[in-house]
Write a protein that holds these residues in place. Structure first.
Motif, PDB file in Angstrom:
ATOM      1  N   PHE A  71       0.790  -1.237   0.000  1.00 53.47           N
ATOM      2  CA  PHE A  71       0.000   0.000   0.000  1.00 53.47           C
ATOM      3  C   PHE A  71       0.820   1.283   0.000  1.00 53.47           C
ATOM      4  O   PHE A  71       0.311   2.335  -0.390  1.00 53.47           O
ATOM      5  N   ILE A  72       2.025   1.219   0.481  1.00 57.76           N
ATOM      6  CA  ILE A  72       2.726   2.473   0.779  1.00 57.76           C
ATOM      7  C   ILE A  72       3.918   2.758  -0.150  1.00 57.76           C
ATOM      8  O   ILE A  72       4.022   3.855  -0.723  1.00 57.76           O
ATOM      9  N   THR A  76       4.079   6.082  -2.573  1.00 58.84           N
ATOM     10  CA  THR A  76       4.889   7.169  -2.013  1.00 58.84           C
ATOM     11  C   THR A  76       6.038   7.524  -2.944  1.00 58.84           C
ATOM     12  O   THR A  76       6.313   8.699  -3.194  1.00 58.84           O
ATOM     13  N   GLN A  79       4.594   9.420  -5.782  1.00 59.48           N
ATOM     14  CA  GLN A  79       4.132  10.768  -5.450  1.00 59.48           C
ATOM     15  C   GLN A  79       5.283  11.736  -5.184  1.00 59.48           C
ATOM     16  O   GLN A  79       5.251  12.882  -5.616  1.00 59.48           O
ATOM     17  N   TRP A  80       6.274  11.251  -4.437  1.00 61.28           N
ATOM     18  CA  TRP A  80       7.315  12.186  -3.979  1.00 61.28           C
ATOM     19  C   TRP A  80       8.584  12.111  -4.817  1.00 61.28           C
ATOM     20  O   TRP A  80       9.516  12.893  -4.596  1.00 61.28           O
ATOM     21  N   ARG A  94       0.183  11.190   8.715  1.00 63.53           N
ATOM     22  CA  ARG A  94      -1.132  11.727   8.370  1.00 63.53           C
ATOM     23  C   ARG A  94      -2.155  10.603   8.183  1.00 63.53           C
ATOM     24  O   ARG A  94      -3.351  10.814   8.293  1.00 63.53           O
ATOM     25  N   TYR A 105     -12.196   8.304   5.826  1.00 63.66           N
ATOM     26  CA  TYR A 105     -10.808   8.771   5.880  1.00 63.66           C
ATOM     27  C   TYR A 105     -10.607   9.751   7.030  1.00 63.66           C
ATOM     28  O   TYR A 105      -9.557   9.818   7.637  1.00 63.66           O
ATOM     29  N   ASN A 189      -7.043   4.989  -5.127  1.00 64.58           N
ATOM     30  CA  ASN A 189      -5.583   5.177  -5.088  1.00 64.58           C
ATOM     31  C   ASN A 189      -4.956   4.040  -5.883  1.00 64.58           C
ATOM     32  O   ASN A 189      -5.303   2.874  -5.665  1.00 64.58           O
ATOM     33  N   TYR A 241       2.973  20.723  -2.731  1.00 62.44           N
ATOM     34  CA  TYR A 241       3.282  20.230  -1.382  1.00 62.44           C
ATOM     35  C   TYR A 241       4.665  20.719  -0.945  1.00 62.44           C
ATOM     36  O   TYR A 241       5.615  20.592  -1.696  1.00 62.44           O
ATOM     37  N   TYR A 276       2.223  21.197   5.396  1.00 61.24           N
ATOM     38  CA  TYR A 276       1.367  20.257   4.664  1.00 61.24           C
ATOM     39  C   TYR A 276      -0.037  20.336   5.269  1.00 61.24           C
ATOM     40  O   TYR A 276      -0.453  19.480   6.039  1.00 61.24           O
TER      41      TYR A 276
HETATM   42  N1  UDP Z   1      -0.004   7.077   1.015  1.00 57.96           N
HETATM   43  C1  UDP Z   1       0.327   5.830   0.524  1.00 57.96           C
HETATM   44  N2  UDP Z   1      -0.636   5.087  -0.108  1.00 57.96           N
HETATM   45  C2  UDP Z   1      -1.889   5.534  -0.292  1.00 57.96           C
HETATM   46  C3  UDP Z   1      -2.234   6.811   0.211  1.00 57.96           C
HETATM   47  C4  UDP Z   1      -1.254   7.562   0.862  1.00 57.96           C
HETATM   48  O1  UDP Z   1       1.469   5.413   0.637  1.00 57.96           O
HETATM   49  O2  UDP Z   1      -2.705   4.801  -0.889  1.00 57.96           O
HETATM   50  C5  UDP Z   1       1.068   7.865   1.712  1.00 57.96           C
HETATM   51  C6  UDP Z   1       1.783   8.802   0.752  1.00 57.96           C
HETATM   52  O3  UDP Z   1       3.146   8.851   1.122  1.00 57.96           O
HETATM   53  C7  UDP Z   1       1.103  10.136   1.001  1.00 57.96           C
HETATM   54  C8  UDP Z   1       0.818  10.056   2.493  1.00 57.96           C
HETATM   55  O4  UDP Z   1       0.492   8.675   2.720  1.00 57.96           O
HETATM   56  O5  UDP Z   1       1.941  11.231   0.690  1.00 57.96           O
HETATM   57  C9  UDP Z   1      -0.308  10.946   2.954  1.00 57.96           C
HETATM   58  O6  UDP Z   1      -1.477  10.656   2.206  1.00 57.96           O
HETATM   59  P1  UDP Z   1      -2.695  11.646   2.099  1.00 57.96           P
HETATM   60  O7  UDP Z   1      -3.824  10.902   1.490  1.00 57.96           O
HETATM   61  O8  UDP Z   1      -2.876  12.299   3.418  1.00 57.96           O
HETATM   62  O9  UDP Z   1      -2.125  12.724   1.061  1.00 57.96           O
HETATM   63  P2  UDP Z   1      -2.860  13.967   0.322  1.00 57.96           P
HETATM   64  O10 UDP Z   1      -4.305  13.949   0.713  1.00 57.96           O
HETATM   65  O11 UDP Z   1      -2.164  15.184   0.790  1.00 57.96           O
HETATM   66  O12 UDP Z   1      -2.620  13.711  -1.107  1.00 57.96           O
END
Ligand code: UDP
Length: 297
Positions: A71-72, A76, A79-80, A94, A105, A189, A241, A276
């Motif tokens: 999942f992560i 991640t 995204q980053w 978060r 959520y 996601n 971000y 953030y």
């Molecule tokens: N994240 C992840 N998998 C997911 C959703 C989130 O790994 O399916 C991680 C990712 O690193 C993300 C962080 O959790 O930057 C925070 O997610 P959030 O949904 O809070 O981000 P935002 O709403 O700001 O896009």
């Protein structure tokens, strides 16, 4: 307002999971049924770390390798555009991890969307206000036209990068039209690293009233889906971000000291505060700042 509760789903290798991590996810993955069983399993899989120094160590300490990989990690990194071991743990903190079947959520008291969307909301707020677009703020001598400035751009740009540049992350959006119901939920996601987008957002599901359309006949109405696509800041220098790791936080504290010396400028938002912030936090901060300004008048 339109009542809306965000219950995103994760698509991983063609399998759908409940998200954020909750009892349903643990059930789907491990077959566990009760919170006790899930906790036992989590304790078994966690990779203990006394003092997690980064995103990855923090996550592995809480959820272990399998959940992390599933999942992560991919999401991640997409995204980053960085290895999660190089990111601060504040980003992953978060995310809720729940031992209940609650899939919402958020835990905030009020959860809804503006009835006609955010564009209309902002349009209404600006009604009667002189708005100039496509102006280069840095070419304006704002002190000649205003006593006070509210600035929501990048804080380092405001100070002409005096101490160096802060890092930001960005996304681009692709909007597509389809017929019918594209994904059956507002947010998906996409955690697989080979899928180029992070999230697909199907806008009609933000409308609670859409639930009334439940029918066993196929709905052939048009639907609009937006895809969040990660892109490097160099390619698309529109910051979304702040990357609040140690290096950037130290740099920001220098800008913070400069901000304090400017009583006639209010800095706000994710970029002005280099935080953030979620939208509710951004609005709360804006309201407090507006009240303080009015009080000082
Ligand atoms: N994240 C992840 N998998 C997911 C959703 C989130 O790994 O399916 C991680 C990712 O690193 C993300 C962080 O959790 O930057 C925070 O997610 P959030 O949904 O809070 O981000 P935002 O709403 O700001 O896009």
């Amino acid at each position: 307002m339109e009542t809306f509760v965000n219950k995103p789903k994760v698509l991983s290798n063609n399998k759908v999971f409940s998200f954020p991590l909750n009892m349903m996810t643990f059930h789907q993955l491990w077959g566990v049924v009760t919170p006790k069983e899930a906790l036992r399993k989590l304790k078994e899989v966690r990779i203990k770390c006394e003092n997690p120094r980064n995103f990855e160590e923090w996550a592995l300490d809480k959820i272990g390798q399998e959940l992390y990989d599933l999942f992560i990690y991919g999401y991640t990194k997409k995204q980053w555009l960085k290895e999660p071991s190089l990111l601060p743990s504040s980003i992953i903190q978060r995310l809720p991890i729940r031992l209940t079947y609650e899939e919402n959520y958020f835990t905030t008291k009020y959860q809804s969307m503006p009835k006609e969307g955010y564009s209309k909301l902002v349009e209404n707020m600006l009604d009667g206000i002189d708005v100039k677009l496509e102006e280069d703020f840095f070419k304006l001598d704002w002190e000649k036209i205003a006593n006070h400035l509210v600035y929501s751009g990048e804080v380092d740009s405001f100070f002409k990068h005096k101490y160096g540049s802060l890092e930001y992350n960005t996304l681009k959006f692709e909007h597509k039209k389809f017929k019918g119901d594209y994904q059956g939920n507002a947010v998906f996601n996409h955690v697989d690293i080979n899928v180029p987008y992070l999230r697909s957002i199907e806008h009609k599901h933000f409308k609670n009233s859409y639930l009334k359309h439940y029918t066993l006949n196929e709905n052939e109405d048009e639907t609009i889906v937006s895809f969040d696509i990660p892109i490097s800041y160099e390619e698309n220098p529109e910051p979304f971000y702040p990357i609040r790791d140690e290096k950037n936080s130290n740099l920001y504290s220098q800008y913070f000291n400069l901000k304090k010396m400017l009583p006639n400028v209010t800095f706000g938002g994710r970029l002005g505060e280099y935080k953030y912030l979620d939208i509710d936090q951004t609005i709360a901060s804006a309201m407090t700042k507006a009240k303080n300004l009015l009080r000082a008048k």
